[in-house]
Write a protein that holds these residues in place. Sequence first.
Motif, short mmCIF file in Angstrom:
data_model
loop_
_atom_site.label_atom_id
_atom_site.label_comp_id
_atom_site.label_asym_id
_atom_site.label_seq_id
_atom_site.Cartn_x
_atom_site.Cartn_y
_atom_site.Cartn_z
N LEU A 138 0.84 -1.19 0.00
CA LEU A 138 0.00 0.00 0.00
C LEU A 138 0.88 1.24 0.00
O LEU A 138 1.70 1.43 0.89
N GLY A 139 0.73 2.07 -1.05
CA GLY A 139 1.49 3.30 -1.14
C GLY A 139 1.08 4.31 -0.09
O GLY A 139 0.02 4.21 0.53
N LYS A 140 1.93 5.34 0.09
CA LYS A 140 1.72 6.29 1.19
C LYS A 140 0.44 7.11 1.03
O LYS A 140 -0.09 7.62 2.02
N ASN A 184 -8.59 0.64 3.21
CA ASN A 184 -9.87 -0.02 2.94
C ASN A 184 -9.89 -0.71 1.58
O ASN A 184 -10.80 -1.51 1.30
N HIS A 185 -8.91 -0.40 0.74
CA HIS A 185 -8.83 -1.05 -0.57
C HIS A 185 -8.24 -2.46 -0.48
O HIS A 185 -8.20 -3.18 -1.48
N ILE A 242 -8.37 -7.12 -3.42
CA ILE A 242 -8.05 -5.70 -3.28
C ILE A 242 -8.84 -4.91 -4.32
O ILE A 242 -9.44 -5.49 -5.24
N ILE A 243 -8.84 -3.60 -4.15
CA ILE A 243 -9.28 -2.70 -5.23
C ILE A 243 -8.00 -2.19 -5.85
O ILE A 243 -7.38 -1.25 -5.33
N GLN A 258 -11.92 1.02 -9.10
CA GLN A 258 -12.96 0.01 -8.92
C GLN A 258 -13.59 -0.46 -10.23
O GLN A 258 -14.15 -1.55 -10.29
N ASP A 259 -13.51 0.35 -11.29
CA ASP A 259 -14.30 0.05 -12.48
C ASP A 259 -13.49 -0.51 -13.65
O ASP A 259 -13.96 -0.55 -14.78
N LYS A 260 -12.25 -0.94 -13.38
CA LYS A 260 -11.43 -1.49 -14.46
C LYS A 260 -10.76 -2.78 -14.00
O LYS A 260 -10.41 -2.94 -12.84
N ALA A 261 -10.59 -3.70 -14.93
CA ALA A 261 -10.09 -5.03 -14.63
C ALA A 261 -8.56 -5.09 -14.71
O ALA A 261 -7.89 -4.14 -15.11
#
Length: 235
Positions: A62-64, A69-70, A191-192, A197-200
């Motif tokens: 997880l970047g800074k 929550n992702h 994860i997101i 959220q809307d791309k694979a």
Amino acid sequence: MSKKTHFIHLGLKDYKETWDYQEKLFKETVDLKIQNRKLSEDSQVGTKNYLIFCEHPHVYTLGKSGDENHLLANDAFLKEKKAAFYKINRGGDITYHGPGQIVGYPILDLDHFFTDIHKYLRFLEEAVILTLNDYGIKSGRVEGLTGVWLDGDDNAKARKICALGVKSSRWVTMHGFAFNVNTNLEYFNYIIPCGIQDKAVTSLQKELGYELNITEVEGKLKNHLASVFEMDLVE
């Protein structure tokens, strides 16, 4: 100024060990640049450039600027999936690294190349785009987002095949890119990815329908990076 770049292949390497190794090379380079500023030009010692390739065991980072929550899994689930989790000091949100993925960590003194982080990111992307082209896959960019995408101009079909996240200080870079080759894409379900959220997410294996020789792909990518950055690569 020297574009001589030392290529280091770490193989399958623990994420934290690799991060510590990056930090060591990064700090040595930054400290040397600070020291050189106090010296006459004749007394200065040239900095080195490095290009590290590796694969990691399953890990989420997880970047800074990312949102915890992702990460959609708890500690027990991560343990079940044999996946680690680290909050790290690069830009960007959450991503996954695992076997079958080429992870590249260029530790470059951009004073040897060009002092432009946006250009640096575009050059990393370009090397991946050229590698995909070698396999007959057309790829590109999505405006406002980093990384390499397939069908990036079609929101319903857009899918990311390579993620980027970097850190720089005094024009020295660390962290880098993750290129999905034979990656187990199931791990992205937890994860997101990059907070989008809307791309694979996809992989070279999924697009071509067969498992790739990852050493072959690494060779092509390494050559394209050397060409795009005009590096003098040494093993």
